[in-house]
Design a protein around this motif. Structure first.
Motif, PDB file in Angstrom:
ATOM      1  N   ASN A  97       0.814  -1.223   0.000  1.00  0.00           N
ATOM      2  CA  ASN A  97       0.000   0.000   0.000  1.00  0.00           C
ATOM      3  C   ASN A  97       0.847   1.272   0.000  1.00  0.00           C
ATOM      4  O   ASN A  97       0.336   2.355   0.288  1.00  0.00           O
ATOM      5  CB  ASN A  97      -0.924   0.004   1.220  1.00  0.00           C
ATOM      6  CG  ASN A  97      -1.957  -1.100   1.166  1.00  0.00           C
ATOM      7  OD1 ASN A  97      -2.485  -1.419   0.097  1.00  0.00           O
ATOM      8  ND2 ASN A  97      -2.245  -1.703   2.305  1.00  0.00           N
ATOM      9  N   TYR A  98       2.132   1.150  -0.309  1.00  0.00           N
ATOM     10  CA  TYR A  98       3.017   2.315  -0.303  1.00  0.00           C
ATOM     11  C   TYR A  98       3.419   2.683  -1.729  1.00  0.00           C
ATOM     12  O   TYR A  98       3.670   1.812  -2.566  1.00  0.00           O
ATOM     13  CB  TYR A  98       4.261   2.036   0.535  1.00  0.00           C
ATOM     14  CG  TYR A  98       3.981   2.032   2.025  1.00  0.00           C
ATOM     15  CD1 TYR A  98       4.062   3.202   2.766  1.00  0.00           C
ATOM     16  CD2 TYR A  98       3.602   0.863   2.679  1.00  0.00           C
ATOM     17  CE1 TYR A  98       3.798   3.209   4.124  1.00  0.00           C
ATOM     18  CE2 TYR A  98       3.323   0.860   4.042  1.00  0.00           C
ATOM     19  CZ  TYR A  98       3.431   2.034   4.748  1.00  0.00           C
ATOM     20  OH  TYR A  98       3.155   2.046   6.090  1.00  0.00           O
ATOM     21  N   ASP A  99       3.485   3.982  -1.986  1.00  0.00           N
ATOM     22  CA  ASP A  99       3.896   4.481  -3.301  1.00  0.00           C
ATOM     23  C   ASP A  99       5.416   4.518  -3.432  1.00  0.00           C
ATOM     24  O   ASP A  99       5.958   4.357  -4.524  1.00  0.00           O
ATOM     25  CB  ASP A  99       3.328   5.894  -3.523  1.00  0.00           C
ATOM     26  CG  ASP A  99       1.817   5.935  -3.364  1.00  0.00           C
ATOM     27  OD1 ASP A  99       1.122   5.427  -4.250  1.00  0.00           O
ATOM     28  OD2 ASP A  99       1.338   6.455  -2.342  1.00  0.00           O
ATOM     29  N   ILE A 100       6.101   4.760  -2.318  1.00  0.00           N
ATOM     30  CA  ILE A 100       7.564   4.826  -2.308  1.00  0.00           C
ATOM     31  C   ILE A 100       8.075   3.960  -1.175  1.00  0.00           C
ATOM     32  O   ILE A 100       7.586   4.065  -0.039  1.00  0.00           O
ATOM     33  CB  ILE A 100       8.059   6.275  -2.127  1.00  0.00           C
ATOM     34  CG1 ILE A 100       7.576   7.161  -3.275  1.00  0.00           C
ATOM     35  CG2 ILE A 100       9.569   6.327  -2.025  1.00  0.00           C
ATOM     36  CD1 ILE A 100       7.865   8.637  -3.066  1.00  0.00           C
ATOM     37  N   VAL A 101       9.035   3.087  -1.470  1.00  0.00           N
ATOM     38  CA  VAL A 101       9.664   2.248  -0.449  1.00  0.00           C
ATOM     39  C   VAL A 101      11.175   2.377  -0.602  1.00  0.00           C
ATOM     40  O   VAL A 101      11.734   2.023  -1.647  1.00  0.00           O
ATOM     41  CB  VAL A 101       9.241   0.776  -0.568  1.00  0.00           C
ATOM     42  CG1 VAL A 101       9.922  -0.054   0.510  1.00  0.00           C
ATOM     43  CG2 VAL A 101       7.723   0.629  -0.470  1.00  0.00           C
TER      44      VAL A 101
END
Length: 338
Positions: A275-279
């Motif tokens: 559910n993250y756009d940037i990791v």
């Protein structure tokens, strides 16, 4: 014969699929099949419909999330030690001997003396019940029999490989109670700064995307909210227990089965990145500190200004009635405009 073969294939397929779920989800006993197919849980939608319904709205929402998997710069392990003795002096002596041995072994393993601290928790007398029998009665009296001293040993280290030597040194001196391990990051502000920079850049890309679609965000009113958080590994350990085995041979012979106590296993389950756009630092090998940040912008259309219709002036001519002395009425118009 074909039907039997088809049925066997279907059963085998279901068994292999179940093994993909892993031990911690279905309590399946570890076997060679697990080695071939793995114990990882299957993530993602279980439905065959991969398209999701979306509902258009007059508002534009930009909601971006970023996650940073930060390796700790230092750790602190806490062990509890409990010692009883017949006298206060003897109790202190026994505790100090065990702690001194641990300290020597840790210093030899590369841990500094200043990275070992002792925290005294309690020092209380220990009582036992003494039976006092008389001719016609029996009394039970509490009498002091010794002392109990409890201390916590705090050990700071910077490499995870050192933790094995710490455990070995404590176990050699009969210190087995590991209370917890804390994780520390020297400059948490730098981590938040990286997340903030990444999210701001992503918000700019989102704005360019809507501009290409024909939406001018200057025609919208905007409200925003942001949030940041930090999670430590100690909060993300889960457990599972091996599946209970069954003896069909014992059931046929109607004999009792003595079940062995199954050990509870623990594993580290970090936050999922789906559910993250940037990791940042997505691939992790050991437990990490997970730092997250979110920015949410909601654009609502500005209300359109209603144009007022032009005012029209109605010119009216004023009429006056003049009555002469003889009773005649004469109507005349008085022009007020120049």
């Amino acid at each position: 014969m074909k039907k039997i073969n088809l049925l066997m294939c279907l059963c085998l397929t279901q068994f292999i699929f179940a093994q993909h779920k892993g031990n911690y989800d279905q309590n399946i006993q570890i076997s060679r099949q697990n080695i071939a197919t793995g114990n990882a849980q299957v993530y993602g939608p279980q439905s065959t419909k991969h398209r999701r319904n979306i509902n258009p709205s007059s508002s534009i929402i930009i909601d971006v999330h970023a996650l940073y998997n930060a390796k700790a710069s230092s750790y602190t392990a806490m062990f509890n030690i409990s010692q009883i003795g017949p006298t206060a002096e003897e109790t202190h002596k026994l505790v100090n001997e065990r702690i001194d041995n641990v300290r020597k072994e840790l210093i030899a393993a590369g841990i500094k003396k200043d990275d070992i601290a002792i925290d005294v928790i309690s020092f209380v007398p220990v009582y036992e019940i003494e039976v006092q029998k008389k001719l016609f009665s029996t009394k039970y009296n509490e009498v002091p029999k010794g002392f109990e001293l409890q201390q916590n040993i705090h050990i700071r280290f910077k490499k995870t490989q050192q933790f094995e030597k710490i455990l070995a040194a404590c176990a050699a001196n009969e210190i087995y109670n590991l209370v917890k391990v804390d994780y520390f990051i020297d400059n948490i502000r730098a981590v938040y700064k990286k997340l903030q920079t990444s999210l701001v850049s992503l918000v700019k890309e989102e704005k360019e995307y809507y501009k290409l679609l024909g939406f001018d965000l200057s025609d919208y009113n905007v409200v925003m909210a942001d949030d940041k958080y930090c999670y430590f590994p100690k909060d993300f350990y889960q457990n599972y227990q091996a599946y209970n085995s069954v003896s069909f041979e014992a059931l046929k012979k109607k004999k009792g089965v003595t079940k062995a106590k199954k050990q509870t296993s623990y594993y580290y389950q970090p936050l999922s990145t789906e559910n993250y756009d940037i990791v940042l630092n997505a691939s992790i090998l050991e437990p990490v500190v997970q730092v997250g940040m979110q920015i949410k912008l909601v654009y609502s259309p500005k209300p359109k200004e209603q144009k007022q219709p032009p005012k029209t002036e109605v010119k009216t001519e004023h009429k006056y009635y003049v009555i002469s002395p003889d009773g005649k009425i004469d109507v005349k118009e008085l022009k007020t405009s120049n």
